[in-house]
Enzyme design. Structure first.
Site, short mmCIF file in Angstrom:
data_model
loop_
_atom_site.label_atom_id
_atom_site.label_comp_id
_atom_site.label_asym_id
_atom_site.label_seq_id
_atom_site.Cartn_x
_atom_site.Cartn_y
_atom_site.Cartn_z
N SER A 44 0.87 -1.18 0.00
CA SER A 44 0.00 0.00 0.00
C SER A 44 0.91 1.23 0.00
CB SER A 44 -0.99 -0.01 1.17
OG SER A 44 -0.38 0.17 2.41
N HIS A 151 -3.51 -6.09 2.68
CA HIS A 151 -2.56 -7.10 3.17
C HIS A 151 -3.20 -8.47 3.39
CE1 HIS A 151 0.39 -3.88 4.95
NE2 HIS A 151 0.35 -3.89 3.64
N GLN A 160 -6.54 -1.81 7.59
CA GLN A 160 -5.37 -2.60 7.19
C GLN A 160 -4.67 -3.27 8.37
OE1 GLN A 160 -2.53 -1.24 3.93
NE2 GLN A 160 -1.19 -1.08 5.70
N GLU A 161 -4.56 -2.52 9.49
CA GLU A 161 -3.83 -3.08 10.64
C GLU A 161 -4.43 -2.64 11.96
OE1 GLU A 161 0.30 -1.78 10.11
OE2 GLU A 161 0.03 -2.05 7.95
N GLU A 204 1.82 -9.43 6.87
CA GLU A 204 2.74 -9.06 7.95
C GLU A 204 2.64 -9.99 9.15
OE1 GLU A 204 2.22 -4.91 8.85
OE2 GLU A 204 2.96 -4.28 6.89
N ASP A 240 -3.87 1.23 11.61
CA ASP A 240 -3.44 1.86 10.36
C ASP A 240 -4.61 1.70 9.41
OD1 ASP A 240 -2.36 2.84 8.06
OD2 ASP A 240 -0.68 1.44 7.94
N GLU A 285 -2.99 5.75 12.16
CA GLU A 285 -2.12 6.03 11.01
C GLU A 285 -2.97 6.18 9.74
OE1 GLU A 285 1.08 3.18 10.76
OE2 GLU A 285 1.27 3.41 8.60
N ASP A 312 1.73 8.35 7.13
CA ASP A 312 2.61 7.41 6.42
C ASP A 312 2.59 7.80 4.94
OD1 ASP A 312 3.86 5.24 5.20
OD2 ASP A 312 2.34 3.77 5.73
N LYS A 337 9.97 5.25 6.65
CA LYS A 337 10.32 4.06 5.87
C LYS A 337 11.39 4.49 4.89
CE LYS A 337 5.66 1.97 5.76
NZ LYS A 337 4.35 2.05 5.04
N HIS A 365 8.91 -1.13 9.03
CA HIS A 365 9.15 -2.14 7.99
C HIS A 365 8.21 -1.89 6.82
CE1 HIS A 365 5.65 -4.88 9.62
NE2 HIS A 365 5.28 -3.64 9.50
N ARG A 366 8.26 -2.76 5.81
CA ARG A 366 7.27 -2.79 4.74
C ARG A 366 6.57 -4.15 4.81
NH1 ARG A 366 7.61 1.85 1.38
NH2 ARG A 366 5.43 1.21 1.16
N SER A 367 5.47 -4.27 4.12
CA SER A 367 4.74 -5.55 4.21
C SER A 367 5.54 -6.69 3.57
CB SER A 367 3.35 -5.42 3.59
OG SER A 367 3.42 -4.84 2.32
N LYS A 388 7.83 -0.08 14.12
CA LYS A 388 6.68 -0.83 13.61
C LYS A 388 7.24 -1.91 12.69
CE LYS A 388 2.41 -0.02 11.02
NZ LYS A 388 2.01 0.58 9.74
P1 PGA Z 1 3.19 -1.36 2.82
O1 PGA Z 1 2.24 -0.77 3.94
O2 PGA Z 1 2.41 -2.54 2.27
O3 PGA Z 1 3.26 -0.25 1.81
O4 PGA Z 1 4.48 -1.72 3.41
C1 PGA Z 1 2.44 -0.81 5.29
C2 PGA Z 1 1.79 0.41 5.86
O5 PGA Z 1 0.87 0.98 5.23
O6 PGA Z 1 2.18 0.86 6.92
ZN ZN Z 2 0.71 2.70 6.79
#
Ligand code: PGA
Ligand code: ZN
Length: 420
Positions: A44, A151, A160-161, A204, A240, A285, A312, A337, A365-367, A388
């Site tokens: 994302s 995710h 998402q989280e 994740e 998030d 977030e 973010d 990031k 981190h990233r996913s 995170k």
């Molecule tokens: P990502 O997203 O899939 O771009 O790493 C994680 C996030 O939105 O924090």
């Molecule tokens: Zn995010």
């Protein structure tokens, strides 16, 4: 005389991340000393992030690196971080790393800092702290325990989280134990509560049950209350929303597919406010899409006293966007990031801007991740408040484990971040 070092050779190779997608790994050598860093990948992504790869192709970035970038790095001082990062930017020449790839830049930039640290016989976090000028500290883990959105698969929540973090602990081991305990206890609770739940997890490592946002938040809230009592540690909860992934520019609506809700801007702001109040969220977030900085400011004004309103996709680790947000009080927390922006120098500039506006720093981190633990060094060296990095899965726990090693090696010289 200041000792100077030099990169003898640089090469890149294709490896794979936790999602099984190809990524670039860069290896720098100086004498017998080697540093190797592989890049993560987001799903994302913010639209203002740099390009990961030329033509979206990791193999192409490897070939560009080995044919063009590599020889320009030979002979350079890895401790001259700014010089290395300027060189990468100059070789690329597009301002967005379209030619060499932002992930090639990221892997090279961070590998240079690790190589320099090794040559100086320092820990990477110590070297990064001296580059950043930030006071190093141990961040609290911000762990993703339940998720959906981009995710996870169909039926999982639109959010998402759902994340948890400890308010304050005496040592990082307690913090890691606590977030791990929440993940485990949540698995048991969901098994009892959700018919047909197979303990499935998203990208994740967070559980991805067939649940609405509200059911998910209630389940996590119940779990952290239980774990807090059991461990005697105060745990906080957050989300998030990754709202850019829900937003449709064409009709200016937030489409919550799972719940069947379509919200306009005002509706989304009110919905987030309601969730903050009902579930006592202390961290939110990307509650709104990445172009609505004013909307962030509204939420920050109403809830910023107790809740971290975090950008973010809104800020994509860019100093100039952090400054813009700082000026209007749009956020009181930011995600950092490094591969959103490509170099450690640019990352440090964003972190400094955050500090100057009193914005909490959350290194993330990233996913799609690798088992590299270097993110923990970046977090400590930038004086982050939170890290995170997920909880379960080798590529996530690697960061927590590195944090424990850093704590041990610092022999009490590092402070711990505390979030009231
Ligand atoms: P990502 O997203 O899939 O771009 O790493 C994680 C996030 O939105 O924090
Ligand atoms: Zn995010």
């Amino acid at each position: 005389m200041v000792e100077s070092f030099k990169i003898d050779s640089a090469r890149a190779r294709l490896v794979f991340d936790s999602r099984g997608d190809a990524t670039i790994e860069v290896e720098l050598k100086s004498g017998k000393t080697t540093a190797r860093v592989a890049a993560p990948a987001g799903k994302s992504r913010g639209k203002r992030e740099v390009e990961y790869y030329p033509d979206n192709n990791a193999a192409e970035a490897v070939s560009v690196f080995n044919s063009v970038v590599s020889k320009r790095l030979a002979g350079r001082d890895p401790a001259d971080q700014r010089g290395i990062d300027e060189l990468l930017t100059e070789i690329d020449g597009t301002g967005r790393f379209e030619k060499i790839g932002g992930n090639a830049a990221y892997a090279t930039s961070v590998a240079a800092s690790v190589l320099a640290a090794r040559l100086m016989e320092k820990q990477p976090y110590e070297h990064i702290a001296s580059l950043s000028g930030q006071k190093p500290q141990i961040p609290m883990p911000l762990g993703n325990v339940l998720g959906g959105g981009s995710h996870a698969g169909e039926g999982a929540p639109d959010i998402q989280e759902v994340l948890v973090f400890p308010a304050a602990v005496d040592e990082p081991l307690e913090a890691v134990k606590a977030v791990v305990a929440v993940h485990k206890a949540l698995g048991s609770l969901l098994t009892k509560r959700v018919p047909g739940f197979t303990k499935g997890r998203g990208d994740e490592g967070a559980y991805s049950p067939n649940m609405t946002n509200e059911e998910a938040l209630a389940a996590v809230k119940e779990t952290i209350e239980h774990v807090s009592d059991e461990l005697g540690i105060q745990l906080r909860m957050g989300i998030d929303m990754a709202a850019s992934s829900l937003y449709s520019e064409a009709d200016k609506q937030y489409n919550h597919k799972r719940s069947g809700k379509t919200l306009d801007r005002r509706g989304q702001i009110e919905y987030v406010g309601k969730l903050i109040e009902e579930y006592g969220l202390r961290y939110v977030e990307d509650p709104l899409q990445e172009d609505d900085m004013q909307g962030f400011a509204e939420l920050r004004k109403s809830y910023g006293g107790t809740t971290l309103i975090c950008g973010d996709d809104l800020l994509v680790t860019r100093a100039e966007l952090v400054k813009e947000a700082g000026k209007i009080g749009a956020v009181n927390a930011m995600i950092i990031k490094p591969n959103q922006v490509g170099t450690l120098t640019a990352t440090i500039e964003a972190a400094r801007e955050a500090t100057s506006y009193g914005i909490a720093k959350i290194v993330s981190h990233r996913s799609g991740e690798t088992c590299d633990g270097v993110l923990a060094h970046i977090a400590v060296g930038l004086g982050a408040n939170l890290i995170k990095a997920g909880i379960m899965g080798g590529e996530r726990i690697a960061k927590a484990n590195e944090l424990l090693r850093i704590w041990e090696s610092s022999r009490g010289s590092l402070g711990l971040s505390r979030l009231a």
